[in-house]
Each structure stands twice: as C-alpha cells, then as structure tokens.
Scaffold this motif. Structure first.
Motif, PDB file in Angstrom:
ATOM      1  N   ASP A   1       0.829  -1.204   0.000  1.00  0.00           N
ATOM      2  CA  ASP A   1       0.000   0.000   0.000  1.00  0.00           C
ATOM      3  C   ASP A   1       0.866   1.258   0.000  1.00  0.00           C
ATOM      4  N   LEU A   2       1.844   1.311   0.897  1.00  0.00           N
ATOM      5  CA  LEU A   2       2.690   2.496   0.988  1.00  0.00           C
ATOM      6  C   LEU A   2       3.577   2.657  -0.247  1.00  0.00           C
ATOM      7  N   ALA A   3       4.105   1.563  -0.776  1.00  0.00           N
ATOM      8  CA  ALA A   3       4.947   1.642  -1.979  1.00  0.00           C
ATOM      9  C   ALA A   3       4.142   2.203  -3.152  1.00  0.00           C
ATOM     10  N   VAL A   4       2.932   1.711  -3.327  1.00  0.00           N
ATOM     11  CA  VAL A   4       2.079   2.207  -4.413  1.00  0.00           C
ATOM     12  C   VAL A   4       1.713   3.671  -4.148  1.00  0.00           C
ATOM     13  N   TYR A   5       1.349   3.986  -2.907  1.00  0.00           N
ATOM     14  CA  TYR A   5       1.005   5.360  -2.536  1.00  0.00           C
ATOM     15  C   TYR A   5       2.157   6.317  -2.859  1.00  0.00           C
TER      16      TYR A   5
ATOM     17  N   ILE B   1     -12.712   5.278   5.841  1.00  0.00           N
ATOM     18  CA  ILE B   1     -12.156   5.860   7.061  1.00  0.00           C
ATOM     19  C   ILE B   1     -10.782   6.454   6.768  1.00  0.00           C
ATOM     20  N   SER B   2      -9.990   5.750   5.960  1.00  0.00           N
ATOM     21  CA  SER B   2      -8.661   6.244   5.575  1.00  0.00           C
ATOM     22  C   SER B   2      -8.744   7.558   4.818  1.00  0.00           C
ATOM     23  N   VAL B   3      -9.680   7.638   3.885  1.00  0.00           N
ATOM     24  CA  VAL B   3      -9.848   8.876   3.109  1.00  0.00           C
ATOM     25  C   VAL B   3     -10.182  10.034   4.047  1.00  0.00           C
TER      26      VAL B   3
ATOM     27  N   VAL C   1      -4.142  15.794   6.764  1.00  0.00           N
ATOM     28  CA  VAL C   1      -3.368  16.583   5.802  1.00  0.00           C
ATOM     29  C   VAL C   1      -3.965  17.979   5.622  1.00  0.00           C
ATOM     30  N   ASP C   2      -5.261  18.052   5.311  1.00  0.00           N
ATOM     31  CA  ASP C   2      -5.869  19.337   4.973  1.00  0.00           C
ATOM     32  C   ASP C   2      -6.280  20.169   6.186  1.00  0.00           C
ATOM     33  N   VAL C   3      -6.689  19.531   7.251  1.00  0.00           N
ATOM     34  CA  VAL C   3      -7.176  20.267   8.416  1.00  0.00           C
ATOM     35  C   VAL C   3      -6.066  20.477   9.446  1.00  0.00           C
ATOM     36  N   LEU C   4      -5.380  19.388   9.816  1.00  0.00           N
ATOM     37  CA  LEU C   4      -4.359  19.472  10.860  1.00  0.00           C
ATOM     38  C   LEU C   4      -2.943  19.724  10.316  1.00  0.00           C
ATOM     39  N   HIS C   5      -2.807  19.699   8.993  1.00  0.00           N
ATOM     40  CA  HIS C   5      -1.542  19.998   8.304  1.00  0.00           C
ATOM     41  C   HIS C   5      -0.401  19.048   8.689  1.00  0.00           C
ATOM     42  N   ILE C   6      -0.759  17.807   8.906  1.00  0.00           N
ATOM     43  CA  ILE C   6       0.257  16.770   9.097  1.00  0.00           C
ATOM     44  C   ILE C   6       0.812  16.458   7.708  1.00  0.00           C
ATOM     45  N   PRO C   7       2.111  16.311   7.550  1.00  0.00           N
ATOM     46  CA  PRO C   7       2.680  16.054   6.217  1.00  0.00           C
ATOM     47  C   PRO C   7       2.062  14.826   5.550  1.00  0.00           C
ATOM     48  N   GLU C   8       1.815  14.938   4.254  1.00  0.00           N
ATOM     49  CA  GLU C   8       1.176  13.847   3.509  1.00  0.00           C
ATOM     50  C   GLU C   8       2.044  12.592   3.459  1.00  0.00           C
ATOM     51  N   ALA C   9       3.307  12.706   3.753  1.00  0.00           N
ATOM     52  CA  ALA C   9       4.168  11.525   3.815  1.00  0.00           C
ATOM     53  C   ALA C   9       4.016  10.788   5.143  1.00  0.00           C
ATOM     54  N   ILE C  10       3.571  11.469   6.184  1.00  0.00           N
ATOM     55  CA  ILE C  10       3.420  10.881   7.515  1.00  0.00           C
ATOM     56  C   ILE C  10       1.997  10.382   7.758  1.00  0.00           C
TER      57      ILE C  10
ATOM     58  N   PRO D   1      -0.309   8.623   6.146  1.00  0.00           N
ATOM     59  CA  PRO D   1      -0.720   7.221   5.966  1.00  0.00           C
ATOM     60  C   PRO D   1      -0.180   6.291   7.045  1.00  0.00           C
ATOM     61  N   LEU D   2       0.920   6.656   7.653  1.00  0.00           N
ATOM     62  CA  LEU D   2       1.448   5.838   8.741  1.00  0.00           C
ATOM     63  C   LEU D   2       0.567   5.953   9.985  1.00  0.00           C
ATOM     64  N   LEU D   3       0.047   7.144  10.231  1.00  0.00           N
ATOM     65  CA  LEU D   3      -0.837   7.362  11.380  1.00  0.00           C
ATOM     66  C   LEU D   3      -2.162   6.625  11.231  1.00  0.00           C
ATOM     67  N   ARG D   4      -2.683   6.574  10.009  1.00  0.00           N
ATOM     68  CA  ARG D   4      -3.994   5.942   9.809  1.00  0.00           C
ATOM     69  C   ARG D   4      -3.957   4.448  10.095  1.00  0.00           C
ATOM     70  N   LEU D   5      -2.765   3.845  10.025  1.00  0.00           N
ATOM     71  CA  LEU D   5      -2.642   2.407  10.269  1.00  0.00           C
ATOM     72  C   LEU D   5      -3.040   2.016  11.691  1.00  0.00           C
ATOM     73  N   VAL D   6      -2.861   2.914  12.628  1.00  0.00           N
ATOM     74  CA  VAL D   6      -3.204   2.649  14.023  1.00  0.00           C
ATOM     75  C   VAL D   6      -4.697   2.342  14.152  1.00  0.00           C
TER      76      VAL D   6
END
Length: 158
Positions: free
Chosen positions: A45-49, A112-114, A121-130, A132-137
């Motif tokens: 998933d992350l490699a494709v992302y 839920i991921s979307v 990313v858009d509201v809390l301004h967490i970097p888009e590279a980080i 997807p790692l947070l959503r895994l939790v």
C-alpha cells in the motif's frame, strides 16, 4: 525431485501445527500470520502510494485509492490462502463471494482512511508523507476484526 526440509524446519512446522490446533492458543498463530500479511499489505500500500504521489505526481487521495486497490487484492489472496484457509477447495462462486466481502470490508476502512487523510493533511496539516502511517493505528485493527469475524468466518457445519 522434491527436496526435504531440514530437521529444524520440520520440527518447527510440527510445533506450529500443534499450536494452531490448540483450543486455547490456536488464535496466536493465526494472528501472527495476519500480522505478517498485514506488514506485506502495508508495504505494498505504501509503496504504491508513494510511487503514485512522488513518481507519477498524483494527488494524495488518488494515490491512496491506487494503494488500496492493489493491496486489497493482495490481502484477499494472502489472507485466504495463508491466514484463514480451512484447507478445503472452494467453488468459484464461494471465492468470488469472499473476494467481494474482502473488497467491501476493506472499502469501509478505506473510507475511514480517506477521511483521516483529509483530516490530518488538509485540516491538521500533518505532512502527507506521515499521514498514511498514522492511519494504520486505526485501520489495521479494524481490518483484522472484519476479516476474522465476517470475511473469512468459518461456517460451523461446513
């Protein structure tokens, strides 16, 4: 000519099979297998992302979609044959039903991921590279529950 496994591997296989059949501890092997598949799915998933995001310059939500589509098919294959297999050959109709249940289950966590990606990313301004790692939790435990108790639920009388 089929090559025989080394004695250590044969003993390990027997030990694992014994635990799998144990009434109280059998789930631990299944959970370990699910975790291995989960790591593989996550890497896919992350490699494709990241490939779609940085190489193809797709929007992060489109990249999320492509990661989902490829990893959910992999999840169906590996979970069906490695984690939740009951050892019996299934008809095409049963395989298709299980595949669509896999897609439906993962689609729920995809939605839920979307939402989480948008929020982070858009509201809390967490970097888009980080993000997807947070959503895994959140999504990984949900995926296990869905797969265990719905997608690959074994019929009692089958």
């Amino acid at each position: 000519m089929k090559k025989e496994l080394p004695i250590v591997a044969r003993k390990l296989r027997k030990w694992i099979e014994k635990i799998e059949k144990h009434e109280k501890w059998g789930w631990t092997i299944q959970f370990a297998k699910f975790s291995i598949v989960g790591v593989i799915n996550t890497l896919i998933d992350l490699a494709v992302y990241y490939f779609c995001l940085y190489v193809l310059s797709f929007h992060y939500q489109v990249s999320t979609l492509f990661g989902f589509l490829i990893s959910v098919t992999n999840a169906y294959l590996l979970n069906g044959f490695f984690v939740f297999s009951d050892g019996r050959k299934k008809a095409l109709s049963e395989n298709l039903k299980t595949y669509f249940k896999t897609v439906a289950g993962y689609a729920g966590t995809y939605l839920i991921s979307v939402f989480l990606m948008w929020l982070w990313v858009d509201v809390l301004h967490i970097p888009e590279a980080i993000a997807p790692l947070l959503r895994l939790v959140i999504t990984v435990p949900l995926n296990y529950i869905i797969n265990k108790f719905w997608t690959f639920k074994r019929k009692e009388n089958a």
